[in-house]
Design a protein around this motif. Structure first.
Motif, mmCIF file in Angstrom:
data_model
loop_
_atom_site.group_PDB
_atom_site.id
_atom_site.type_symbol
_atom_site.label_atom_id
_atom_site.label_comp_id
_atom_site.label_asym_id
_atom_site.label_seq_id
_atom_site.Cartn_x
_atom_site.Cartn_y
_atom_site.Cartn_z
ATOM 1 N N UNK A 181 0.508 -1.426 -0.402
ATOM 2 C CA UNK A 181 0.259 0.048 -0.231
ATOM 3 C C UNK A 181 0.553 1.111 0.005
ATOM 4 N N UNK A 182 -0.101 2.117 -0.301
ATOM 5 C CA UNK A 182 1.034 3.554 0.186
ATOM 6 C C UNK A 182 2.148 3.883 -1.062
ATOM 7 N N UNK A 183 2.197 3.122 -1.981
ATOM 8 C CA UNK A 183 2.417 3.832 -3.532
ATOM 9 C C UNK A 183 1.596 5.218 -4.403
ATOM 10 N N UNK A 184 2.831 5.473 -5.279
ATOM 11 C CA UNK A 184 1.688 6.253 -6.459
ATOM 12 C C UNK A 184 1.584 6.192 -7.519
ATOM 13 N N UNK A 185 -0.020 6.624 -7.562
ATOM 14 C CA UNK A 185 -0.539 6.852 -8.431
ATOM 15 C C UNK A 185 0.026 6.758 -9.471
ATOM 16 N N UNK A 186 -0.281 5.509 -10.926
ATOM 17 C CA UNK A 186 1.002 5.453 -12.079
ATOM 18 C C UNK A 186 -0.486 5.682 -13.174
ATOM 19 N N UNK A 187 -0.024 7.616 -13.398
ATOM 20 C CA UNK A 187 -0.771 7.341 -14.271
ATOM 21 C C UNK A 187 -0.776 7.145 -15.397
ATOM 22 N N UNK A 188 0.127 6.315 -15.880
ATOM 23 C CA UNK A 188 -0.187 5.795 -17.519
ATOM 24 C C UNK A 188 -0.775 4.427 -17.466
ATOM 25 N N UNK A 189 -1.411 4.208 -16.751
ATOM 26 C CA UNK A 189 -2.102 3.067 -16.596
ATOM 27 C C UNK A 189 -3.455 3.910 -17.534
ATOM 28 N N UNK A 190 -3.685 4.716 -17.671
ATOM 29 C CA UNK A 190 -5.156 5.431 -18.299
ATOM 30 C C UNK A 190 -5.498 4.744 -19.352
ATOM 31 N N UNK A 191 -4.837 4.971 -20.046
ATOM 32 C CA UNK A 191 -4.951 4.474 -21.879
ATOM 33 C C UNK A 191 -5.053 3.155 -21.606
ATOM 34 N N UNK A 192 -5.188 2.009 -20.713
ATOM 35 C CA UNK A 192 -5.421 0.804 -21.000
ATOM 36 C C UNK A 192 -7.051 0.780 -20.005
ATOM 37 N N UNK A 193 -7.070 1.494 -18.692
ATOM 38 C CA UNK A 193 -8.335 1.480 -18.485
ATOM 39 C C UNK A 193 -9.397 1.862 -19.592
ATOM 40 N N UNK A 194 -9.370 3.527 -20.194
ATOM 41 C CA UNK A 194 -10.311 3.419 -21.446
ATOM 42 C C UNK A 194 -9.907 2.781 -22.260
#
Ligand code: DX5
Ligand code: ZN
Length: 233
Positions: A154-167
């Motif tokens: 827990x407590x790690x930083x959010x990886x915004x580079x995963x958002x294209x995969x979410x889309x």
């Protein structure tokens, strides 16, 4: 009695607090507090010290919590052998079981075992795994869990580079014509939730930002629910 994750709303942002960030010394009280604060389900991170370099909780902990908790147990198996552990955790109170496509077992066999255990089925992918890994199994999934950190802590930083995969996965879900929860896990807070929701996630796992919120758990959960306004389903 099982709590059915399919009865949880698909058209609003829902919150699954991860008890990994709770105080294990007062876990019962923390779970009661987070329930009263508006949690939609409870996220349980099971780690085997092999699939990930950490150990967390086992079946007896679920059994103990099950006695008092009325939330859906959203069980996230970060283990090398989900086939072995599925019946064990189902018996201990899991309602929903998510396993990793990267585990050592055959995903089709794990899916069959989860269904046989009368639980709903989730599949998770790590940051480096492409969305296409999910495709062969889409017809059997009730939930897809995208990791927005490397699993293990827990407590790690959010990886915004995963958002294209979410889309991309949201689009796959639309095309399937099925109702599948799209859950995201790792570094979700009142700010990053908007990136996740705009990309197409509808269910938020949140540990640190809920259990360690300076202004309390209810404010933290309200802050995550507020992103419903931007839901892109
Ligand atoms: C990481 C776990 C997460 C973690 C989330 O391997 O799957 O559920 O507890 O914790 P935060 O919200 O603190 O990133
Ligand atoms: Zn998790």
């Amino acid at each position: 009695m099982k709590y059915d994750i399919r009865s949880i709303a698909y058209d609003k942002v829902t919150v699954a607090p991860s008890i990994l960030a709770a105080d294990f010394g007062t876990l019962d009280a923390d779970v009661a507090k987070v329930t009263a604060a508006g949690a939609d389900l409870l996220h349980l991170d099971v780690m085997d010290g092999h699939f990930v370099p950490n150990l967390t909780m086992g079946p007896p902990l679920l059994s103990s919590l099950r006695k008092a908790c009325t939330l859906c147990f959203d069980t996230h198996l970060m283990v090398s052998h989900p086939l072995f552990y599925t019946p064990v955790f189902a018996k201990s109170g899991a309602d929903h079981i998510t396993f990793h496509v990267e585990s050592d077992d055959d995903p089709a066999e794990v899916i069959a075992a989860i269904k046989a255990a009368n639980c709903t089925v989730g599949m998770s992918i790590k940051p480096k795994t492409p969305a296409s890994a999910l495709l062969p199994y889409l017809k059997d999934l009730d939930l897809i869990l995208v990791m927005s950190v490397e699993p293990g802590f827990g407590g790690q930083s959010f990886m915004a580079d995963q958002m294209p995969k979410v889309a991309e996965i949201r689009q796959m879900i639309r095309e399937s014509g099925r109702q599948i929860h799209l859950e995201i896990d790792g570094g979700i807070d009142r700010k990053t939730v908007y990136e996740a929701v705009r990309a197409g996630a509808n269910m938020m796992v949140a540990g640190t930002s809920v259990f360690r919120a300076a202004d309390g758990m209810a404010a933290a959960i309200d802050g995550l629910h507020a992103a419903t306004a931007e839901l892109a389903i």
